[in-house]
Design a protein around this motif. Structure first.
Motif, mmCIF file in Angstrom:
data_model
loop_
_atom_site.group_PDB
_atom_site.id
_atom_site.type_symbol
_atom_site.label_atom_id
_atom_site.label_comp_id
_atom_site.label_asym_id
_atom_site.label_seq_id
_atom_site.Cartn_x
_atom_site.Cartn_y
_atom_site.Cartn_z
ATOM 1 N N LYS A 1 6.856 -12.038 5.642
ATOM 2 C CA LYS A 1 6.219 -11.824 6.942
ATOM 3 C C LYS A 1 6.895 -12.736 7.954
ATOM 4 O O LYS A 1 7.161 -13.895 7.667
ATOM 5 C CB LYS A 1 4.730 -12.145 6.819
ATOM 6 C CG LYS A 1 3.924 -11.817 8.043
ATOM 7 C CD LYS A 1 2.450 -12.057 7.747
ATOM 8 C CE LYS A 1 1.629 -11.894 8.990
ATOM 9 N NZ LYS A 1 0.228 -12.167 8.750
ATOM 10 N N ARG B 1 9.884 -5.677 8.688
ATOM 11 C CA ARG B 1 8.663 -5.888 7.912
ATOM 12 C C ARG B 1 8.651 -5.118 6.598
ATOM 13 O O ARG B 1 7.993 -5.529 5.644
ATOM 14 C CB ARG B 1 7.427 -5.472 8.724
ATOM 15 C CG ARG B 1 7.020 -6.378 9.845
ATOM 16 C CD ARG B 1 6.481 -7.735 9.424
ATOM 17 N NE ARG B 1 5.452 -7.756 8.424
ATOM 18 C CZ ARG B 1 4.151 -7.683 8.656
ATOM 19 N NH1 ARG B 1 3.707 -7.585 9.885
ATOM 20 N NH2 ARG B 1 3.291 -7.725 7.672
ATOM 21 N N THR C 1 -0.898 -8.629 6.571
ATOM 22 C CA THR C 1 -0.070 -8.988 5.415
ATOM 23 C C THR C 1 -0.010 -7.761 4.523
ATOM 24 O O THR C 1 -1.053 -7.213 4.149
ATOM 25 C CB THR C 1 -0.689 -10.167 4.645
ATOM 26 O OG1 THR C 1 -0.756 -11.295 5.521
ATOM 27 C CG2 THR C 1 0.135 -10.504 3.416
ATOM 28 N N ASN D 1 -0.130 -6.013 1.435
ATOM 29 C CA ASN D 1 -0.688 -6.407 0.142
ATOM 30 C C ASN D 1 -0.603 -5.233 -0.817
ATOM 31 O O ASN D 1 -1.248 -4.217 -0.599
ATOM 32 C CB ASN D 1 -2.148 -6.849 0.323
ATOM 33 C CG ASN D 1 -2.782 -7.264 -0.975
ATOM 34 O OD1 ASN D 1 -2.127 -7.344 -2.010
ATOM 35 N ND2 ASN D 1 -4.065 -7.517 -0.928
ATOM 36 N N ASP E 1 1.526 -8.194 13.372
ATOM 37 C CA ASP E 1 1.804 -9.550 12.891
ATOM 38 C C ASP E 1 0.614 -10.125 12.130
ATOM 39 O O ASP E 1 0.777 -10.999 11.287
ATOM 40 C CB ASP E 1 2.144 -10.482 14.056
ATOM 41 C CG ASP E 1 3.612 -10.431 14.438
ATOM 42 O OD1 ASP E 1 4.432 -9.955 13.630
ATOM 43 O OD2 ASP E 1 3.936 -10.887 15.557
ATOM 44 N N GLU E 2 -0.582 -9.646 12.419
ATOM 45 C CA GLU E 2 -1.781 -10.133 11.739
ATOM 46 C C GLU E 2 -1.932 -9.545 10.339
ATOM 47 O O GLU E 2 -2.729 -10.031 9.546
ATOM 48 C CB GLU E 2 -3.031 -9.759 12.551
ATOM 49 C CG GLU E 2 -3.089 -10.360 13.930
ATOM 50 C CD GLU E 2 -4.258 -9.830 14.740
ATOM 51 O OE1 GLU E 2 -5.161 -9.190 14.145
ATOM 52 O OE2 GLU E 2 -4.272 -10.058 15.954
#
Length: 184
Positions: free
Chosen positions: A163, A105, A141, A143, A138-139
């Motif tokens: 992602k 990630r 992002t 930013n 996983d939820e």
């Protein structure tokens, strides 16, 4: 100037910023070397400043050899010790698939890891889960758009790895025709 102090400054392209002048790595020693001063009154002060610093170039973590993987996991363990989630447990970031997941990630970039963990902790508290898990992360992002004081052209905003695609849930097996009496 009569006492010793260690000052740690973190930044991107410190040599190119002009803060300490442009430095170059010495291929023989791997240490950064700073060129001599140009003649001029203001250049003498800058050269004096340059001589007082050693630059350490830190790349992102790698995940190819056991030594590199161990260094990543040690960093995650240090991060894990600082988390104050109610459901936190030893190994939350260092056990199972989590180290590899976090590396995928973030690409081993500490700033991206920090952002993902911070946002994950916020989500964990908001949902009452109080623990970081792969499904929860996983939820998230990553930013970096809200870093308005950073200059992408100077390398201050790293590229964020894509992602992972959401895992498709398999449908449960249809058991209508199973003979439940056969198992008794």
């Amino acid at each position: 100037m009569s006492f010793n102090a260690t000052v740690i400054l973190i930044g991107v392209d410190i040599p190119g910023s002009g803060l300490l002048r442009e430095g170059r790595p010495d291929p023989r020693t791997g240490q950064w070397t700073l060129p001599g001063a140009r003649r001029g009154r203001s250049d003498q002060a800058a050269t004096q400043t340059e001589r007082r610093f050693d630059l350490v170039d830190l790349d992102p973590f790698a995940y190819d050899t056991p030594k590199e993987i161990n260094a990543w996991i040690e960093h995650l363990a240090g991060t894990e010790e600082q988390l104050r989630l109610l459901g936190a447990r030893d190994g939350m970031l260092t056990d199972g698939d989590m180290p590899e997941y976090l590396f995928r990630r973030t690409g081993g970039i500490v700033g991206l890891l920090r952002r993902l963990v911070q946002d994950g902790c916020t989500r964990a508290m908001e949902t009452g889960q109080e623990e970081l898990t792969i499904p929860l992360l996983d939820e998230i992002t990553i930013n970096l758009g809200n870093l308005l004081d950073r200059d992408p052209q100077a390398g201050e905003v790293p590229a964020v790895p894509a992602k992972p695609a959401p895992k498709r849930r398999q449908k449960p097996r249809n058991t209508v025709f199973d003979n439940k009496a056969a198992g008794k």
